[in-house]
Design a protein around this motif. Structure first.
Motif, PDB file in Angstrom:
ATOM      1  N   GLN A  88      43.947   4.355  52.679  1.00 58.33           N
ATOM      2  CA  GLN A  88      44.589   5.564  53.430  1.00 58.33           C
ATOM      3  C   GLN A  88      45.941   5.562  53.948  1.00 58.33           C
ATOM      4  OE1 GLN A  88      43.090   3.737  57.265  1.00 58.33           O
ATOM      5  NE2 GLN A  88      40.607   3.196  56.170  1.00 58.33           N
ATOM      6  N   THR A  89      46.396   6.704  54.625  1.00 63.84           N
ATOM      7  CA  THR A  89      47.618   7.626  54.322  1.00 63.84           C
ATOM      8  C   THR A  89      47.953   7.941  55.677  1.00 63.84           C
ATOM      9  OG1 THR A  89      49.590   7.899  53.266  1.00 63.84           O
ATOM     10  CG2 THR A  89      47.346   9.158  52.339  1.00 63.84           C
ATOM     11  N   ASP A  90      49.400   8.314  56.139  1.00 65.34           N
ATOM     12  CA  ASP A  90      49.354   9.221  57.323  1.00 65.34           C
ATOM     13  C   ASP A  90      49.821  10.558  56.844  1.00 65.34           C
ATOM     14  OD1 ASP A  90      51.495   7.722  56.730  1.00 65.34           O
ATOM     15  OD2 ASP A  90      52.036   6.758  58.699  1.00 65.34           O
ATOM     16  N   GLY A  91      50.264  10.197  55.589  1.00 61.48           N
ATOM     17  CA  GLY A  91      51.176  11.997  55.164  1.00 61.48           C
ATOM     18  C   GLY A  91      50.515  12.936  53.913  1.00 61.48           C
ATOM     19  N   THR A  92      51.039  13.168  52.914  1.00 56.17           N
ATOM     20  CA  THR A  92      50.171  14.264  52.578  1.00 56.17           C
ATOM     21  C   THR A  92      50.288  13.504  50.505  1.00 56.17           C
ATOM     22  OG1 THR A  92      52.529  14.837  51.334  1.00 56.17           O
ATOM     23  CG2 THR A  92      51.531  16.164  52.937  1.00 56.17           C
ATOM     24  N   LEU A  93      50.323  11.990  51.030  1.00 56.56           N
ATOM     25  CA  LEU A  93      49.368  11.611  49.568  1.00 56.56           C
ATOM     26  C   LEU A  93      47.664  11.397  49.199  1.00 56.56           C
ATOM     27  CD1 LEU A  93      51.486   8.192  48.462  1.00 56.56           C
ATOM     28  CD2 LEU A  93      51.544   9.906  47.603  1.00 56.56           C
ATOM     29  N   GLN A  94      47.691  11.804  47.364  1.00 58.33           N
ATOM     30  CA  GLN A  94      46.004  12.388  47.628  1.00 58.33           C
ATOM     31  C   GLN A  94      45.378  10.776  46.499  1.00 58.33           C
ATOM     32  OE1 GLN A  94      44.709  14.710  48.567  1.00 58.33           O
ATOM     33  NE2 GLN A  94      46.303  15.802  49.070  1.00 58.33           N
ATOM     34  N   VAL A 121      54.294  -0.397  41.571  1.00 54.35           N
ATOM     35  CA  VAL A 121      53.986   0.734  41.773  1.00 54.35           C
ATOM     36  C   VAL A 121      53.933   1.699  42.755  1.00 54.35           C
ATOM     37  CG1 VAL A 121      53.194  -0.330  39.464  1.00 54.35           C
ATOM     38  CG2 VAL A 121      52.033   0.590  40.890  1.00 54.35           C
ATOM     39  N   LEU A 122      53.664   1.551  43.601  1.00 54.09           N
ATOM     40  CA  LEU A 122      53.067   2.228  44.903  1.00 54.09           C
ATOM     41  C   LEU A 122      54.818   2.226  46.194  1.00 54.09           C
ATOM     42  CD1 LEU A 122      49.536   1.936  46.544  1.00 54.09           C
ATOM     43  CD2 LEU A 122      50.372   3.366  44.308  1.00 54.09           C
ATOM     44  N   GLN A 123      55.112   0.890  45.841  1.00 51.51           N
ATOM     45  CA  GLN A 123      56.749   1.013  46.490  1.00 51.51           C
ATOM     46  C   GLN A 123      57.055   2.065  46.234  1.00 51.51           C
ATOM     47  OE1 GLN A 123      56.213  -1.057  50.121  1.00 51.51           O
ATOM     48  NE2 GLN A 123      58.363   0.545  49.171  1.00 51.51           N
ATOM     49  N   VAL A 131      53.417  -0.609  52.348  1.00 51.14           N
ATOM     50  CA  VAL A 131      52.103  -0.378  51.445  1.00 51.14           C
ATOM     51  C   VAL A 131      51.675  -1.741  51.669  1.00 51.14           C
ATOM     52  CG1 VAL A 131      51.548  -0.374  49.096  1.00 51.14           C
ATOM     53  CG2 VAL A 131      53.282   0.792  49.789  1.00 51.14           C
ATOM     54  N   GLU A 132      49.697  -1.262  51.819  1.00 48.78           N
ATOM     55  CA  GLU A 132      49.761  -2.994  52.136  1.00 48.78           C
ATOM     56  C   GLU A 132      48.511  -2.554  51.135  1.00 48.78           C
ATOM     57  OE1 GLU A 132      47.829  -5.699  55.733  1.00 48.78           O
ATOM     58  OE2 GLU A 132      47.911  -3.307  56.213  1.00 48.78           O
ATOM     59  N   VAL A 133      48.604  -4.242  50.506  1.00 47.22           N
ATOM     60  CA  VAL A 133      47.076  -3.659  49.876  1.00 47.22           C
ATOM     61  C   VAL A 133      46.400  -5.396  50.091  1.00 47.22           C
ATOM     62  CG1 VAL A 133      46.018  -3.873  47.277  1.00 47.22           C
ATOM     63  CG2 VAL A 133      48.378  -2.709  47.882  1.00 47.22           C
ATOM     64  N   VAL A 134      44.797  -5.326  49.893  1.00 48.21           N
ATOM     65  CA  VAL A 134      44.115  -6.658  50.675  1.00 48.21           C
ATOM     66  C   VAL A 134      42.944  -6.181  49.805  1.00 48.21           C
ATOM     67  CG1 VAL A 134      43.189  -7.681  52.757  1.00 48.21           C
ATOM     68  CG2 VAL A 134      44.981  -5.676  53.004  1.00 48.21           C
ATOM     69  N   ARG A 135      42.520  -7.419  49.352  1.00 48.11           N
ATOM     70  CA  ARG A 135      41.385  -7.535  48.709  1.00 48.11           C
ATOM     71  C   ARG A 135      40.594  -8.417  48.927  1.00 48.11           C
ATOM     72  NH1 ARG A 135      42.778  -9.794  42.734  1.00 48.11           N
ATOM     73  NH2 ARG A 135      44.092 -11.017  43.598  1.00 48.11           N
ATOM     74  N   ILE A 143      44.163  -0.631  51.114  1.00 53.87           N
ATOM     75  CA  ILE A 143      45.463   0.635  50.116  1.00 53.87           C
ATOM     76  C   ILE A 143      45.200   0.929  51.270  1.00 53.87           C
ATOM     77  CG2 ILE A 143      46.868   1.273  49.479  1.00 53.87           C
ATOM     78  CD1 ILE A 143      45.315   0.776  46.932  1.00 53.87           C
ATOM     79  N   ARG A 144      46.602   0.671  52.051  1.00 60.99           N
ATOM     80  CA  ARG A 144      47.437   0.898  53.332  1.00 60.99           C
ATOM     81  C   ARG A 144      48.464   1.781  53.245  1.00 60.99           C
ATOM     82  NH1 ARG A 144      42.296   0.823  53.881  1.00 60.99           N
ATOM     83  NH2 ARG A 144      41.258  -0.193  56.397  1.00 60.99           N
ATOM     84  N   ILE A 145      48.946   2.915  53.414  1.00 58.85           N
ATOM     85  CA  ILE A 145      49.791   3.434  53.328  1.00 58.85           C
ATOM     86  C   ILE A 145      50.689   4.526  54.339  1.00 58.85           C
ATOM     87  CG2 ILE A 145      51.524   5.167  51.311  1.00 58.85           C
ATOM     88  CD1 ILE A 145      49.422   4.891  49.323  1.00 58.85           C
TER      89      ILE A 145
END
Length: 367
Positions: A88-94, A121-123, A131-135, A143-145
């Protein structure tokens, strides 16, 4: 008899052995004690080494046993296969771009995913802010961006027509981070344009360091106030001069601003805008570099501009018509042949009228 026996009697506290004998006895005593001490010390060392080896063997057994158990119950357990990756992202990243950058794919074991590496690497992507990565067990990774919000375009060129199509125009956020996004949104077209940053090396992911670029960003931040946002909307900031910024708003008002004390300059600009609104004038140029007697010019009123446009000139211009077809040959100067297609009863075309008048004039001169 008694006296003689008493005289030969050994004195009390007298040693029986001589010094040589006593020396040999002490040497034998020392050798026996040293041998026993060595045997005792060797026995203690052997016991200590045995304890260390036993403890190491126990630790190794626990380690390898734990690894086998972890591999069997976790890493090779089909229940912990990665079945879903939620991006999930709030911009244009695919989503494909995020998965490719993080090297994630569905079907892998969820415990083999290094969350710290994915976060790092995402940062590093220029357009990513947080960036927030949760397992989530048994088989999901979320993944929340939060992407950076561009506030302007920036380029080293002095003039640019379309930043969308230019390779030297970059998006920039409020922190000065440069971005080059693959997918451009329509709202990016209305962002202000900062031009003339030739002293800055513009690269995606880099933070601008030049004085003029930082001053332009600070000016955009200060102009985002409630009054300035509606009255003075910046369209372009020219930083090519090197000592000041030339700002142009949506009404084509040009304001010259210095690098220092931007807040005070914005306050003075607000006063000029209020005066212009009260007097119903539109500011054309203002130079805020001057502390006193600030030079200001105003635009012409719309009525004056319209009158200048529609008023006729003092000397009217005479337009010469060009005939579509060449005039027909005349039989004689006195009797010109009528032109083909001439309407005897109706009005004649302008070119034919001119030819007729010219013929009459020549005929009169001939007479």
């Amino acid at each position: 008899m008694r006296s003689s026996s008493s005289s030969r009697k050994r004195p009390r506290n007298q040693r029986v052995s001589n010094p040589r004998q006593r020396k040999q006895q002490h040497l034998l005593d020392v050798k026996v004690r040293a041998r026993k001490a060595t045997q005792h010390r060797n026995r203690r060392v052997l016991v200590f080494i045995s304890k260390i080896v036993l403890a190491a063997a126990i630790c190794a057994g626990i380690y390898f046993g734990a690894r086998i158990g972890m591999r069997r119950f976790f890493f090779e357990n089909p229940e912990y296969r990665l079945a879903m990756i939620d991006v999930q992202t709030d911009g244009t990243l695919q989503r494909d771009q995020v998965l490719k950058t993080a090297d994630l794919r569905e079907g892998a074991n969820i415990f083999q995913v290094n969350l710290a590496h994915v976060h790092r690497v995402l940062q590093q992507l220029p357009q990513v802010d947080e960036v927030e990565v949760v397992r989530k067990l048994p088989g999901e990774i979320d993944i929340r961006i939060q992407e950076r919000k561009p506030i302007a375009w920036i380029t080293s060129e002095k003039q640019i027509s379309d930043p969308f199509q230019s390779d030297v125009a970059f998006l920039i956020d409020v922190r000065g981070v440069l971005m080059k996004e693959k997918k451009l949104l329509p709202e990016y077209l209305g962002l202000p344009l900062i031009t003339g940053c030739s002293s800055e090396s513009l690269e995606p992911g880099k933070i601008v360091q030049s004085v003029e670029a930082k001053a332009a960003l600070e000016l955009l931040r200060l102009s985002a106030g409630s009054f300035m946002q509606t009255r003075f909307q910046i369209r372009e900031i020219d930083a090519s001069k090197g000592y000041c910024l030339v700002v142009t708003d949506k009404n084509h008002t040009r304001v010259t601003v210095g690098f220092d004390h931007l807040e005070k300059q914005i306050q003075r600009l607000e006063q000029f805008l209020v005066y212009a609104d009260d007097s119903r004038h539109e500011i054309e140029t203002v130079n805020l570099l001057v502390q006193r007697n600030i030079p200001v010019t105003f635009m012409k009123p719309p009525a004056e501009v319209i009158n200048d446009t529609i008023d006729p000139e003092e000397t009217p211009r005479i337009m010469k018509a060009i005939p579509v077809a060449p005039p027909p040959a005349r039989a004689s100067a006195k009797s010109p042949t009528p032109a083909a297609g001439k309407n005897q009863n109706g009005p004649q075309p302008f070119s034919l009228q001119k030819q007729t008048q010219k013929g009459k004039k020549e005929q009169g001169n001939g007479q």
